[in-house]
Design a protein around this motif. Structure first.
Motif, mmCIF file in Angstrom:
data_model
loop_
_atom_site.group_PDB
_atom_site.id
_atom_site.type_symbol
_atom_site.label_atom_id
_atom_site.label_comp_id
_atom_site.label_asym_id
_atom_site.label_seq_id
_atom_site.Cartn_x
_atom_site.Cartn_y
_atom_site.Cartn_z
ATOM 1 N N HIS A 239 0.838 -1.195 0.000
ATOM 2 C CA HIS A 239 0.000 0.000 0.000
ATOM 3 C C HIS A 239 0.877 1.252 0.000
ATOM 4 C CE1 HIS A 239 -3.321 2.503 2.249
ATOM 5 N NE2 HIS A 239 -3.114 2.933 1.012
ATOM 6 N N MET A 240 1.822 1.274 0.918
ATOM 7 C CA MET A 240 2.700 2.439 1.043
ATOM 8 C C MET A 240 3.478 2.701 -0.248
ATOM 9 S SD MET A 240 6.183 3.277 1.576
ATOM 10 C CE MET A 240 6.936 1.861 2.388
ATOM 11 N N VAL A 243 1.189 4.041 -3.046
ATOM 12 C CA VAL A 243 0.879 5.458 -2.827
ATOM 13 C C VAL A 243 2.084 6.320 -3.189
ATOM 14 C CG1 VAL A 243 0.341 7.204 -1.081
ATOM 15 C CG2 VAL A 243 -0.878 5.027 -1.085
ATOM 16 N N GLU A 244 3.280 5.892 -2.777
ATOM 17 C CA GLU A 244 4.504 6.641 -3.095
ATOM 18 C C GLU A 244 4.702 6.734 -4.599
ATOM 19 O OE1 GLU A 244 9.223 6.587 -1.831
ATOM 20 O OE2 GLU A 244 8.117 4.702 -1.933
ATOM 21 N N ARG A 245 4.405 5.645 -5.283
ATOM 22 C CA ARG A 245 4.600 5.605 -6.737
ATOM 23 C C ARG A 245 3.640 6.545 -7.465
ATOM 24 N NH1 ARG A 245 5.049 0.150 -10.434
ATOM 25 N NH2 ARG A 245 4.728 1.117 -12.464
ATOM 26 N N ILE A 246 2.420 6.694 -6.925
ATOM 27 C CA ILE A 246 1.400 7.468 -7.628
ATOM 28 C C ILE A 246 1.371 8.936 -7.213
ATOM 29 C CG2 ILE A 246 -1.092 7.693 -8.031
ATOM 30 C CD1 ILE A 246 -1.254 4.631 -7.783
ATOM 31 N N ILE A 247 1.458 9.213 -5.901
ATOM 32 C CA ILE A 247 1.342 10.621 -5.471
ATOM 33 C C ILE A 247 2.598 11.145 -4.776
ATOM 34 C CG2 ILE A 247 -1.149 10.371 -5.193
ATOM 35 C CD1 ILE A 247 -0.688 10.570 -2.137
ATOM 36 N N GLY A 248 3.646 10.312 -4.689
ATOM 37 C CA GLY A 248 4.858 10.777 -4.018
ATOM 38 C C GLY A 248 4.597 11.035 -2.544
ATOM 39 N N TYR A 249 5.021 12.184 -2.064
ATOM 40 C CA TYR A 249 4.883 12.504 -0.637
ATOM 41 C C TYR A 249 3.844 13.597 -0.392
ATOM 42 C CZ TYR A 249 8.764 9.419 0.307
ATOM 43 O OH TYR A 249 9.539 8.300 0.416
ATOM 44 N N ARG A 250 2.862 13.657 -1.278
ATOM 45 C CA ARG A 250 1.764 14.595 -1.074
ATOM 46 C C ARG A 250 0.888 14.121 0.078
ATOM 47 N NH1 ARG A 250 -1.257 15.802 -6.684
ATOM 48 N NH2 ARG A 250 -2.443 17.131 -5.260
ATOM 49 N N ARG A 251 0.185 15.054 0.716
ATOM 50 C CA ARG A 251 -0.748 14.718 1.794
ATOM 51 C C ARG A 251 -1.922 13.933 1.211
ATOM 52 N NH1 ARG A 251 -1.334 15.998 6.967
ATOM 53 N NH2 ARG A 251 0.545 17.291 6.846
ATOM 54 N N GLY A 252 -2.427 12.966 1.983
ATOM 55 C CA GLY A 252 -3.530 12.141 1.529
ATOM 56 C C GLY A 252 -4.848 12.898 1.502
ATOM 57 N N GLY A 254 -7.559 12.164 2.861
ATOM 58 C CA GLY A 254 -8.230 12.136 4.157
ATOM 59 C C GLY A 254 -7.576 13.008 5.204
ATOM 60 N N GLY A 255 -6.460 13.662 4.841
ATOM 61 C CA GLY A 255 -5.802 14.571 5.767
ATOM 62 C C GLY A 255 -4.553 14.029 6.422
ATOM 63 N N THR A 256 -4.235 12.742 6.201
ATOM 64 C CA THR A 256 -3.021 12.186 6.784
ATOM 65 C C THR A 256 -1.798 12.667 6.001
ATOM 66 O OG1 THR A 256 -2.921 10.187 5.412
ATOM 67 C CG2 THR A 256 -4.307 10.098 7.387
ATOM 68 N N ALA A 257 -0.624 12.345 6.537
ATOM 69 C CA ALA A 257 0.621 12.746 5.879
ATOM 70 C C ALA A 257 0.970 11.830 4.704
ATOM 71 C CB ALA A 257 1.757 12.756 6.896
ATOM 72 N N TYR A 261 2.731 8.766 6.900
ATOM 73 C CA TYR A 261 1.807 8.125 7.842
ATOM 74 C C TYR A 261 1.834 6.607 7.650
ATOM 75 C CZ TYR A 261 -2.576 6.492 9.854
ATOM 76 O OH TYR A 261 -3.511 5.780 10.557
ATOM 77 N N LEU A 262 1.799 6.157 6.402
ATOM 78 C CA LEU A 262 1.785 4.729 6.114
ATOM 79 C C LEU A 262 3.082 4.055 6.551
ATOM 80 C CD1 LEU A 262 0.148 4.843 2.570
ATOM 81 C CD2 LEU A 262 -0.942 4.180 4.718
ATOM 82 N N MET A 263 4.187 4.777 6.484
ATOM 83 C CA MET A 263 5.472 4.222 6.921
ATOM 84 C C MET A 263 5.474 3.977 8.433
ATOM 85 S SD MET A 263 8.147 6.399 4.545
ATOM 86 C CE MET A 263 9.616 5.628 5.193
ATOM 87 N N LYS A 264 4.818 4.856 9.190
ATOM 88 C CA LYS A 264 4.743 4.675 10.649
ATOM 89 C C LYS A 264 4.018 3.377 10.995
ATOM 90 C CE LYS A 264 4.602 9.627 11.799
ATOM 91 N NZ LYS A 264 3.748 10.711 12.353
#
Length: 281
Positions: A239-240, A243-252, A254-257, A261-264
């Motif tokens: 999943h992580m 997400v990284e592949r598609i949106i990089g490090y943009r905020r989700g 739903g408001g998460t980082a 956030y997924l790495m945590k």
């Protein structure tokens, strides 16, 4: 040279097919409702894939919750054999969930941007089935139920999972019934609080792993739990990375980082002593 006839269709004249049914395949599966549930909010070609993958994942999670709930009932009744079958089934479902990220990763950043605004503030973070599953496995975090307060039925279902013993809590109660020294603090507590690893619990698992022939059923159960968590973490990792592949490090949405956030979440453990014991054996 032998003349081989190439069949282009299957002859069904000798088959006793029910051309008229008392209940059809489509009716039994309620396909009209399922196949009409893909309501696109943009003109983007890839939105259809995005919706179907997430809808299919929710169906698989529904089955996971079904299997997990019954497995937990079996553990309560000391029926480890049937519980192992159910946990093994969940592990196979998790393979399907992980594979879904591989399909989604065929979407490029440009493809996603084409319909991202249509999502509004909706996010997988708000999946109440995922939260129920996570709570049932032991990752308790009371703050997470706030996302469901606007939906009373979902809120009560998530809250119920939060306040109930997890699969691991029930497993420790089972160990106590089998004669292992499990602290009272881990047999009866506020189930909504995160689980805290304990040295005595680790000792019990060490005894089971050291003398696997004597405690074969519990030893095998422990490995089923490890496999379950391993596959869950594989799903999280996929999943992580998707997400990284598609949106990089943009905020989700739903408001998460987002990726941060997924790495945590990758550092969380459901069954900590089962991992710790590997170091001390």
């Amino acid at each position: 040279m032998t003349d081989h006839t190439i069949e282009t269709s299957v002859d069904v004249s000798e088959e006793k097919i029910h051309w008229k049914q008392d209940i059809s395949y489509g009716d039994y599966l309620d396909l009209n409702q399922i196949l009409s549930a893909q309501n696109l909010r943009s003109d983007s070609h890839d939105e259809m894939m995005f919706i179907i993958i997430h809808q299919a994942s929710e169906l698989w999670m529904k089955l996971c919750i079904h299997e997990l709930g019954e497995a937990m009932n079996k553990v309560k009744n000391d029926e480890i054999g049937p519980a192992m079958k159910m946990i093994a089934r969940i592990a196979r479902i998790q393979e399907q969930l992980t594979q879904s990220w591989n399909i989604l990763s065929t979407m490029t950043p440009k493809d996603y941007i084409g319909f991202r605004d249509s999502l509004g503030q909706s996010s997988g973070f708000q999946s109440y089935q995922y939260r129920i599953m996570e709570f049932a496995l032991g990752n308790k975090n009371a703050a997470m139920i706030k996302a469901h307060k606007e939906h009373p039925e979902r809120y009560q279902a998530v809250k119920g999972a939060l306040n109930a013993p997890s699969l691991y809590d029930l497993t420790l109660q089972l160990l106590a019934r089998r004669g292992f020294s499990i602290p009272k603090s881990h047999l009866s507590r506020d189930w909504s609080e995160p689980y805290q690893a304990n040295d005595d619990v680790e000792k019990a698992w060490k005894e089971i792993y050291t003398n696997g022939d004597t405690h074969w059923e519990l030893y095998e159960w422990a490995e089923k739990l490890v496999d379950l968590e391993h596959r869950f973490q594989t799903w999280r990792f996929s999943h992580m990375k998707t997400v990284e592949r598609i949106i990089g490090y943009r905020r989700g949405t739903g408001g998460t980082a987002g990726v941060h956030y997924l790495m945590k979440a990758l550092d969380l453990r459901f069954f900590p002593e089962l991992w710790n014991v590997r170091t001390v054996l």
